[in-house]
Design a protein around this motif. Structure first.
Motif, PDB file in Angstrom:
ATOM      1  N   TRP A  50       0.860  -1.180   0.000  1.00  0.00           N
ATOM      2  CA  TRP A  50       0.000   0.000   0.000  1.00  0.00           C
ATOM      3  C   TRP A  50       0.898   1.234   0.000  1.00  0.00           C
ATOM      4  N   PHE A  51       0.572   2.142  -0.879  1.00  0.00           N
ATOM      5  CA  PHE A  51       1.213   3.455  -0.945  1.00  0.00           C
ATOM      6  C   PHE A  51       0.134   4.511  -0.721  1.00  0.00           C
ATOM      7  N   ILE A  62       3.725   2.661   2.645  1.00  0.00           N
ATOM      8  CA  ILE A  62       3.315   2.586   4.046  1.00  0.00           C
ATOM      9  C   ILE A  62       3.220   1.158   4.567  1.00  0.00           C
ATOM     10  N   ALA A  63       3.018   0.177   3.712  1.00  0.00           N
ATOM     11  CA  ALA A  63       2.913  -1.194   4.200  1.00  0.00           C
ATOM     12  C   ALA A  63       3.184  -2.184   3.078  1.00  0.00           C
ATOM     13  N   ILE A  64       3.838  -3.283   3.446  1.00  0.00           N
ATOM     14  CA  ILE A  64       4.132  -4.368   2.514  1.00  0.00           C
ATOM     15  C   ILE A  64       3.746  -5.685   3.177  1.00  0.00           C
ATOM     16  N   ILE A  65       3.224  -6.607   2.387  1.00  0.00           N
ATOM     17  CA  ILE A  65       3.032  -7.971   2.865  1.00  0.00           C
ATOM     18  C   ILE A  65       3.613  -8.893   1.800  1.00  0.00           C
ATOM     19  N   SER A  66       4.456  -9.828   2.219  1.00  0.00           N
ATOM     20  CA  SER A  66       5.058 -10.759   1.273  1.00  0.00           C
ATOM     21  C   SER A  66       4.008 -11.708   0.724  1.00  0.00           C
ATOM     22  N   SER A  96       7.602  -9.313  -9.232  1.00  0.00           N
ATOM     23  CA  SER A  96       8.193 -10.647  -9.135  1.00  0.00           C
ATOM     24  C   SER A  96       7.279 -11.606  -8.382  1.00  0.00           C
ATOM     25  N   LEU A  97       7.277 -12.840  -8.843  1.00  0.00           N
ATOM     26  CA  LEU A  97       6.539 -13.890  -8.153  1.00  0.00           C
ATOM     27  C   LEU A  97       7.233 -14.270  -6.853  1.00  0.00           C
ATOM     28  N   TYR A  98       6.430 -14.616  -5.855  1.00  0.00           N
ATOM     29  CA  TYR A  98       6.932 -15.166  -4.590  1.00  0.00           C
ATOM     30  C   TYR A  98       7.969 -14.269  -3.931  1.00  0.00           C
ATOM     31  N   GLY A  99       7.762 -12.957  -4.014  1.00  0.00           N
ATOM     32  CA  GLY A  99       8.720 -12.035  -3.431  1.00  0.00           C
ATOM     33  C   GLY A  99       8.387 -11.649  -2.004  1.00  0.00           C
ATOM     34  N   LEU A 100       9.385 -11.031  -1.373  1.00  0.00           N
ATOM     35  CA  LEU A 100       9.196 -10.571  -0.003  1.00  0.00           C
ATOM     36  C   LEU A 100       8.595  -9.171   0.034  1.00  0.00           C
ATOM     37  N   GLY A 101       8.652  -8.493  -1.107  1.00  0.00           N
ATOM     38  CA  GLY A 101       8.099  -7.149  -1.174  1.00  0.00           C
ATOM     39  C   GLY A 101       9.188  -6.106  -1.201  1.00  0.00           C
ATOM     40  N   PRO A 102       9.458  -5.524  -2.349  1.00  0.00           N
ATOM     41  CA  PRO A 102      10.489  -4.492  -2.454  1.00  0.00           C
ATOM     42  C   PRO A 102      10.023  -3.171  -1.848  1.00  0.00           C
ATOM     43  N   SER A 103      10.965  -2.290  -1.625  1.00  0.00           N
ATOM     44  CA  SER A 103      10.637  -1.017  -0.986  1.00  0.00           C
ATOM     45  C   SER A 103      10.521   0.126  -1.983  1.00  0.00           C
ATOM     46  N   ARG A 104      10.908  -0.130  -3.253  1.00  0.00           N
ATOM     47  CA  ARG A 104      10.866   0.938  -4.245  1.00  0.00           C
ATOM     48  C   ARG A 104       9.628   0.813  -5.130  1.00  0.00           C
ATOM     49  N   ALA A 105       8.978   1.927  -5.358  1.00  0.00           N
ATOM     50  CA  ALA A 105       7.740   1.926  -6.138  1.00  0.00           C
ATOM     51  C   ALA A 105       7.952   1.338  -7.534  1.00  0.00           C
ATOM     52  N   ARG A 106       9.115   1.538  -8.118  1.00  0.00           N
ATOM     53  CA  ARG A 106       9.360   1.078  -9.473  1.00  0.00           C
ATOM     54  C   ARG A 106       9.397  -0.449  -9.575  1.00  0.00           C
ATOM     55  N   GLU A 107       9.477  -1.134  -8.439  1.00  0.00           N
ATOM     56  CA  GLU A 107       9.466  -2.594  -8.449  1.00  0.00           C
ATOM     57  C   GLU A 107       8.056  -3.163  -8.469  1.00  0.00           C
ATOM     58  N   TYR A 108       7.067  -2.310  -8.460  1.00  0.00           N
ATOM     59  CA  TYR A 108       5.670  -2.752  -8.514  1.00  0.00           C
ATOM     60  C   TYR A 108       5.124  -2.422  -9.900  1.00  0.00           C
ATOM     61  N   ASP A 109       4.558  -3.432 -10.557  1.00  0.00           N
ATOM     62  CA  ASP A 109       4.179  -3.229 -11.955  1.00  0.00           C
ATOM     63  C   ASP A 109       2.686  -3.055 -12.178  1.00  0.00           C
ATOM     64  N   SER A 110       1.899  -3.253 -11.167  1.00  0.00           N
ATOM     65  CA  SER A 110       0.453  -3.072 -11.313  1.00  0.00           C
ATOM     66  C   SER A 110      -0.044  -2.236 -10.145  1.00  0.00           C
ATOM     67  N   TRP A 111      -0.871  -1.247 -10.468  1.00  0.00           N
ATOM     68  CA  TRP A 111      -1.360  -0.305  -9.473  1.00  0.00           C
ATOM     69  C   TRP A 111      -2.871  -0.147  -9.620  1.00  0.00           C
ATOM     70  N   GLY A 112      -3.509   0.098  -8.497  1.00  0.00           N
ATOM     71  CA  GLY A 112      -4.917   0.451  -8.538  1.00  0.00           C
ATOM     72  C   GLY A 112      -5.088   1.908  -8.916  1.00  0.00           C
ATOM     73  N   GLN A 113      -6.343   2.315  -9.068  1.00  0.00           N
ATOM     74  CA  GLN A 113      -6.643   3.678  -9.476  1.00  0.00           C
ATOM     75  C   GLN A 113      -6.557   4.649  -8.305  1.00  0.00           C
ATOM     76  N   GLY A 114      -6.483   4.113  -7.117  1.00  0.00           N
ATOM     77  CA  GLY A 114      -6.392   4.943  -5.926  1.00  0.00           C
ATOM     78  C   GLY A 114      -7.758   5.194  -5.317  1.00  0.00           C
TER      79      GLY A 114
END
Length: 128
Positions: free
Chosen positions: A37-38, A50-54, A103-121
């Motif tokens: 979640w951003f 603000i929060a990551i879940i693997s 990435s599949l089966y990841g722990l959750g990166p901290s940089r926004a650019r590592e996330y490839d799909s986003w909701g509309q907010g």
């Protein structure tokens, strides 16, 4: 990439609670991906992580600004990602976005650019 949808935002008084949810379009499973979640506050150019879940829920991270008040979790076999927000403050007012790790089966990166799909907010507004 996959289309994500947030729901559950709204207006709440300071000290109140809200829960927002994130799901994916169609039958796309989110359970094999870390999710985050951003939020983007008014007048700010960048999203704040603000929060990551693997993918398996074994690693959870919170930004210090929300730790102890927000809880990230999964439901529906891991395909819904929830953010329970307690003791809300006016400074929590923002548009909240869920995002999927590229990435599949990841722990959750901290940089926004590592996330490839986003909701509309979704807007969360906390009144004082």
């Amino acid at each position: 990439q996959v289309q994500l949808f947030e729901s559950g935002g709204g207006l709440v008084q300071a000290g109140g609670s809200l829960r927002i949810s994130c799901t994916a379009s169609g039958r796309t499973p989110l359970s094999r991906y870390a999710m985050a979640w951003f939020r983007q506050a008014p007048g700010k150019e960048c999203e704040q992580l603000i929060a990551i879940i693997s993918w398996n829920g074994n690693r959870i991270y919170y930004d210090e600004s929300v730790e102890g008040r927000f809880t990230i979790s999964r439901d529906n076999g891991g395909n819904t990602v929830l953010l329970q927000m307690e003791s809300l403050k006016p400074e929590d007012t923002a548009v909240y976005y869920c995002a999927r790790d590229r990435s599949l089966y990841g722990l959750g990166p901290s940089r926004a650019r590592e996330y490839d799909s986003w909701g509309q907010g979704i807007q969360v507004t906390v009144s004082s």
